[in-house]
Design a protein around this motif. Structure first.
Motif: not given
Ligand code: EAX
Length: 322
Positions: A111-120
Motif C-alpha cells: 500500500h505504502a509503495r503504491k501511494v508513494l510511487d503514484g500520483e500522491i
C-alpha cells in the motif's frame, strides 16, 4: 629540479581530473551497511556508470554530518549535497508531508509503495520542491515498532509513564501522547547514548534501524506495534541541482531509482530476517499485540495535527489506494 618537474606534471593531472569530476557526498543517519547505506551505494554506482565517471560519490553515514533536521537545513544552504532521510523532520520544512507520518494509515508495504510511487507521491515531491529542496524519489525506512528497557508493552496502559524518544515530528509526538507515553523528541545520532544513559526508557524505529544500530545493547523489549509507516526520501541540494544540465539531472533521477530499488530490497530482507536477529541478540519480542486500542488513541490526537490545516482529503485519498 627533477623533483620539481615531476611535481608540476602531477599537479596538472590532478587539476585536469578535478575539473572533469564532481564528487557527491550522500549523507544519512544510519550505519554504512544499513538499508540507507545500501541505497546510497546503489545510487552512487549508477550515477558513476551513467556519467562515465564524471560524477563519483561517497557516503557520509551514521550521522557524521548531523541529524536529519541538520542535514535537510544543510541541503537548503548548500553545505550538504545529498541526503537520504526519513520524513520524520521533513514536516517542519514542508507541512503537507505530515500526512505521510500519520499513525495506522498505511495497511502494509504494498500500500505504502503504491501511494508513494503514484500520483500522491509525485504531488508531495512537488510540494517539497516548492520549499527550497529537491526530491528525487521516495525510498523507505519501514514500519516502526516500540522498544524499551523497562517492560513488555502489549497495551497502551503499558506505555504509561515510559519516557519514549520520538523523532522531531509533531504528528508522532501527538500520537504517543495519545497512546499514553511521554514523548521526548531527539535527533537520531543522540538516541543510542540517551538509551544507554537512561535519559529515555525507549524509542521506536523499524527493524531496519533497530538491527543496524544494535539497539539490543541498550534495550530489552521490542513490541511489534507497527504503529506508523516511516517513508524515506532521497533529497538533493537545490544549489547543486540547479547547476546541472538537463542530461545530468536525468542521471540523478535514474540513479535515485536504482537507490530506491536496492533500499527496498534491503527492507524486504530485514523484514524477513531481522526479528530473528533481535531474538538472537537477547531481545524479548512481543508479537501478541491488539493494535486497535493503540490506533484509536493515536488517531484521536494525531490526525488533527494535519486535518486542522489541510482537512481530510489527502487521508481519504491515501486510504483509497488499492
Ligand atoms: O531515518 O530518527 C529516526 O528515528 C529515523 O528513523 C532514523 O534517523 C532513520
Amino acid at each position: 629540479m627533477k623533483h620539481f618537474i615531476i611535481g608540476a606534471v602531477a599537479a596538472l593531472t590532478i587539476t585536469g581530473a578535478a575539473e572533469a569530476q564532481q564528487n557527491i557526498v550522500v549523507a544519512h543517519t544510519t550505519p554504512a551497511g544499513s538499508h540507507y547505506g545500501v541505497g546510497a551505494d546503489a545510487f552512487i554506482a549508477k550515477l558513476e556508470e551513467l556519467s562515465g565517471g564524471a560524477f563519483t560519490g561517497e557516503q557520509a553515514a551514521a550521522g557524521q554530518l548531523g541529524g536529519e533536521r541538520d542535514l535537510i537545513e544543510g541541503l537548503q544552504i548548500g553545505s550538504i549535497d545529498m541526503v537520504i532521510t526519513s520524513t520524520g523532520p521533513l514536516g517542519n520544512f514542508v507541512p503537507e508531508i505530515y500526512a505521510l507520518d500519520l499513525p495506522f494509515l498505511f495497511r502494509d508495504y504494498d500500500h505504502a509503495r503504491k501511494v508513494l510511487d503514484g500520483e500522491i507521491g509525485q504531488e508531495l515531491i512537488a510540494k517539497i520542491n516548492e520549499n527550497n529542496l529537491v526530491g528525487l524519489a521516495w525510498a523507505e525506512n519501514g514500519f516502526r515498532h516500540v522498544t524499551n528497557s523497562q517492560r513488555p508493552v502489549r497495551t497502551p496502559a503499558d506505555l504509561a509513564g515510559l519516557k519514549l524518544r520520538t523523532m522531531e515530528n509533531r504528528v508522532h509526538m501527538a500520537a504517543f501522547t495519545g497512546m499514553g507515553a511521554s514523548p521526548t523528541p531527539m535527533a537520531f545520532p543522540e538516541v543510542f547514548g540517551a538509551l544507554q544513559q537512561g535519559v529515555v526508557d525507549g524509542q521506536e524505529n523499524p527493524v531496519t534501524v533497530i538491527t543496524a544500530s544494535k539497539f539490543w545493547e541498550v534495550q530489552k523489549y521490542v513490541s511489534l506495534t507497527g504503529h506508523v509507516y516511516s517513508p524515506a526520501i532521497i533529497l538533493v541540494s537545490p544549489i547543486l541541482f540547479d547547476g546541472l544540465s538537463d542530461e545530468q539531472k536525468g542521471w540523478f533521477y535514474e540513479a535515485a531509482k536504482a537507490g530506491v530499488e536496492a533500499n527496498r530490497a534491503e527492507v524486504n530482507r530485514l523484514e524477513e530476517t531481522g526479528v530473528a536477529l533481535l531474538r538472537e541478540n537477547g531481545m524479548e519480542v512481543i508479537t501478541d499485540i491488539d493494535k486497535a486500542p493503540f490506533a484509536a488513541l493515536a488517531e484521536e490526537t494525531a490526525y488533527s495535527v494535519y486535518t486542522d490545516e489541510y482537512g481530510p482529503d489527502m487521508i481519504d485519498r491515501i486510504k483509497a489506494v488499492e
